[in-house]
Structure formats: structure tokens, C-alpha cells
Design an enzyme around this catalytic site. Sequence first.
Site, PDB file in Angstrom:
ATOM      1  N   GLY A 182       0.736  -1.263   0.000  1.00 49.71           N
ATOM      2  CA  GLY A 182       0.000   0.000   0.000  1.00 49.71           C
ATOM      3  C   GLY A 182       0.765   1.312   0.000  1.00 49.71           C
ATOM      4  N   GLY A 184       2.697   2.522  -2.361  1.00 48.16           N
ATOM      5  CA  GLY A 184       3.048   2.957  -3.727  1.00 48.16           C
ATOM      6  C   GLY A 184       2.360   4.245  -4.166  1.00 48.16           C
ATOM      7  CB  CYS A 187      -0.588   1.652  -4.351  1.00 47.17           C
ATOM      8  SG  CYS A 187      -1.324   0.641  -3.107  1.00 47.17           S
TER       9      CYS A 187
END
Length: 368
Positions: A182, A184, A187
Site C-alpha cells: 500500500g 506505492g 496504489c
Amino acid sequence: MRIYDDVQLDYCDVLLRPKRSTLASRSEVEIQRLYHFKWCPRTITATGIVSANMFTTGTFELARALQKQRLFSALHKHYSAEDLITFLRDNQKEFGSNELVFVSSGVSDADFEKLTQVMNTGLVQNICVDVANGYSPYLLNYIRKVRQMWPEVLLMAGNVVTGDMCEDLILNGADIVKVGIGPGSVCTTRKLTGVGRPQFSTVIECADAAHGTGGMICADGGCTVPGDVCKALCAGADFVMLGGMLAGHAESGGEMTEKSFQTGEVNLIDDKTCALKIEQKQYKKFYGMSSQYAQDQHYGGMKKYRASEGKVVEIPFRGPVEPTLLSILGGIRSCMTYIGAKNLKDMPKCATFYRVNRQLNTIFGNES
Ligand code: 5GP
């Protein structure tokens, strides 16, 4: 209900404390490290930056540019076996070996078949197996299978965020565990599922667990500036994987677009006429591998039972990647002199962090 009370930190929550050092200049530090692995018997000398195996950053072109600086790349999963083999042949001629290149694989039978086709050429010895949820039993089974089939391969696997799972993956055949769920830049997993863990704390716990088991970690995602890469290395990451920081360059993938903007300025043509100034700007698309866009592009559309866990952004075109790479490497060198680390591997040993509320002065914006 169990709630972990320990504060969980991100890169933006900490800063490194400078230390008196005997290093007089940045040229005295060594940013290449000799890597020894748990399972793979080879050694590699390089700097542990890895391009993310996303469609936009796991490109052949970025791999070439990164190898010139002795950095790693993880090629994306959507090249055909034939394309990969052609690239690996040419790359071996150009760089003498493919030791800085990972080929990527999912965990399906079709992935294994393609991987086997590429590995059978003997051209490449580094494999990156990743799934969004590294806690799935499919990943463990797959890495066991890969380790059994190719006992001497350098194997990176992920993604997880806890020490126990790092140990499991390493004991079952991984040399390097990829950590991060998570963080990113494109993301949306945390938004959609509520699952994840702040990346700085993830790196500290996972590095400790992995090193205790003889393995290593790759901190994947969440780096926004060279200072974040330094913090990851200081927190114990042996490798740092970058997506967003390498996106938008000439060597990155993604569709290019051009847009026109009114600048607000006017050009005087003569005493009576003026024209609004228009500026053209180029953009490159960058998108999460689980975004609706990526699913449409590479998997023939989003399956009904899945939801998008990634987004699409358009990044102002940044030109060739080399200056970006040099600024990351320059940042690492400078960080090492600030904390008195002569070698890359010494960074965690030399690092002390401050927990902070605010790390940047943004009076003139966030840009460098
Ligand atoms: P960045 O360096 O851009 O912050 O992070 C790159 C990492 O984000 C990738 O290596 C990968 O682990 C992760 N990532 C890429 N695409 C997606 C996506 O669509 N969803 C999620 N959850 N993570 C993604």
C-alpha cells in the site's frame, strides 16, 4: 480485538541525525556493495536500487540506463518470452552479463511455463516473484517450486509487511523479500481495503527478521525523493525498489500526451494587438498494475470479482532518466557523509533517526 499500539512510521515521519564523521568528502564513500545471498551462491557488486516491475518502469530501456550506473531492474511480466530472450541476448553482449536484471513472474501455471522458457536459455539467473498479497499460500508453494527447479537462482519474492512472513519466505527459498503493501505512488489498496502498514516501520521490522534468517529485503514503494531512499537504506533495506521516481522519463513506458495551457501572460504583437501566450507540455502516463487501466490494457479487462487497487496519473515528461539516477546516487553519497557511513552496508549501523512532525519548508512549494 487486538490493536498494536506501537507508533507506525512512514519516511516522512523521520529525519536522519547528522554525526561527527571522519569522512572529508563524498568521494570517500563507496556506494557499491558486495552482495552475498542465502541461497544463491553468486555474489554481485552493485548499488541496491531496483526499478519496479511495473509496465511503465520495468522496461528494457530503463534496464539499460540503470545498468550503466550498476543499478538493478525488474522487468515487467507482460513481455513475451521471445521478447525477453531477445533482450537478454543483446543485453549480455552490451553489459557482459545479465546479473543486474530480474525477470518477473506471477504464481500461475502459465507464469511458470513462461519462466521456464526464459530460464532454459541460461541467459538470466535472477527471478522476482510477486503477488499483491504475499500472505497467500500460492506464493510460498511457488517459491518452493522455483527454488527446487533452479537451486542456484537469485530469488526475490513478495510482497509482505511483517517479520514472520519474511522469515517464512526466506526459509522456503527466497534470498530477498520484497516488502510493502500500500505505500506505492499509484496504489489505492489502503483506500479500498483498509490494509497496509507505514513503510518505514515495515522496513525496520522486516530487515531485522530477514537478516536474522540470513536473507535480505527490498523496500518496495513509497519513496518520493532521494532522501526517502536514504532513509530506507538506513532503516535496513538491502535493496530499494522505485516506481514513481523512475516514471515519466524517456526510457519509461506509458502513453505520451501533449496538452496546451494558457500561461496568463500575453505576447505583444504590435501597439494594438496582443495574443495570449500558450504553452505546450508533454506528459507520460503512469499507472498502478492493479488499476482498471492496467487490467484493460494487459489482462483484457477487470474481472467482475476484482476491484481496482491502483490509479492512473499523467506525469510531466522528465526527459532522460540519467540525471534522476545521478541525483539519487548523489543523495545517497551525501547522506553517507552526513552520518559517517563509509560503505552502503554500514548505513543502518551509523543511522539514528529523529521522529519529526514536519520535515520540509514548503514556502516556495514542494518542488526541488
Ligand atoms: P512507488 O515507487 O511508485 O511508490 O511504488 C512502486 C510499487 O507500487 C511497485 O513496485 C508495486 O509494489 C506497487 N504497485 C504498483 N502498482 C500497484 C497497484 O496498482 N496497486 C498496488 N496496491 N500497488 C501497486
